[in-house]
Scaffold this motif. Sequence first.
Motif, PDB file in Angstrom:
ATOM      1  N   LEU A   1       0.829  -1.213   0.000  1.00 52.67           N
ATOM      2  CA  LEU A   1       0.000   0.000   0.000  1.00 52.67           C
ATOM      3  C   LEU A   1       0.861   1.260   0.000  1.00 52.67           C
ATOM      4  O   LEU A   1       0.551   2.231  -0.704  1.00 52.67           O
ATOM      5  CB  LEU A   1      -0.932   0.004   1.208  1.00 52.67           C
ATOM      6  CG  LEU A   1      -2.165  -0.891   1.104  1.00 52.67           C
ATOM      7  CD1 LEU A   1      -2.806  -1.075   2.463  1.00 52.67           C
ATOM      8  CD2 LEU A   1      -3.157  -0.344   0.102  1.00 52.67           C
TER       9      LEU A   1
ATOM     10  N   TRP B   1       2.278   1.720  -3.497  1.00 50.55           N
ATOM     11  CA  TRP B   1       1.223   2.197  -4.400  1.00 50.55           C
ATOM     12  C   TRP B   1       0.920   3.669  -4.120  1.00 50.55           C
ATOM     13  O   TRP B   1       0.791   4.465  -5.039  1.00 50.55           O
ATOM     14  CB  TRP B   1      -0.032   1.343  -4.214  1.00 50.55           C
ATOM     15  CG  TRP B   1      -1.205   1.806  -5.025  1.00 50.55           C
ATOM     16  CD1 TRP B   1      -1.408   1.612  -6.357  1.00 50.55           C
ATOM     17  CD2 TRP B   1      -2.322   2.557  -4.550  1.00 50.55           C
ATOM     18  NE1 TRP B   1      -2.603   2.192  -6.737  1.00 50.55           N
ATOM     19  CE2 TRP B   1      -3.180   2.777  -5.643  1.00 50.55           C
ATOM     20  CE3 TRP B   1      -2.693   3.052  -3.305  1.00 50.55           C
ATOM     21  CZ2 TRP B   1      -4.374   3.463  -5.528  1.00 50.55           C
ATOM     22  CZ3 TRP B   1      -3.886   3.742  -3.189  1.00 50.55           C
ATOM     23  CH2 TRP B   1      -4.709   3.951  -4.299  1.00 50.55           C
TER      24      TRP B   1
ATOM     25  N   CYS C   1      -3.687  -2.184  -5.245  1.00 53.52           N
ATOM     26  CA  CYS C   1      -2.298  -1.838  -5.546  1.00 53.52           C
ATOM     27  C   CYS C   1      -1.849  -2.323  -6.917  1.00 53.52           C
ATOM     28  O   CYS C   1      -1.100  -1.636  -7.604  1.00 53.52           O
ATOM     29  CB  CYS C   1      -1.379  -2.390  -4.465  1.00 53.52           C
ATOM     30  SG  CYS C   1      -1.682  -1.655  -2.855  1.00 53.52           S
TER      31      CYS C   1
END
Length: 186
Positions: free
Chosen positions: A27, A30, A66
């Motif tokens: 995360l 991303w 993601c």
Amino acid sequence: QDVGGRWSLELAGNHLASRSLEASRLLSWWWSEPTSWPFGLGANAFGSSPGAGEGYVHNVLVELLCEYGLFGLGLFGVLCIITFRHGKELFRRHADDPSARGVVAILIAIALYSFFLSLKQGALLQVPEPYYFWLLIVRINCAERLAIASYQAQLDEHEAYHASAYPGAHPGYEDVAAAYSQGGNS
């Protein structure tokens, strides 16, 4: 071999912490690349994410967001809604038939269980089994819709034939209702 240790709270806590760390790493990667927000980092990005180990992120929703971006996660959401609606329609159609209702309920329960399991140990492309159940629910409902529509069309055609072949032979509801309202019930 100690099988009971596999189910210990300590081991479960370690796995949860490890998987949470993997998910937060992906995360973070991303999030740090705004150009990847719409369409993601690409399939199997977890394997090449900074500091990640081998394998997968163990969470389908994090993987979708993601690796396939907001578009991929949105598409997945649409598929969830479509499957939910078909499952609800299928269940309602068989609400008065205990055996069919039971079969539909079991199919929906297996689909939900598989999906929830994928949230902790799944990978979208490596473990597609939950989505086979989704496909099955939608397919069965669509087949039943077609069968019902076909049957209704045959009934309509049959009624139209009788109305044209034998005019006045079978009064419609309006004729019967008019006869009763005038007091005649012959």
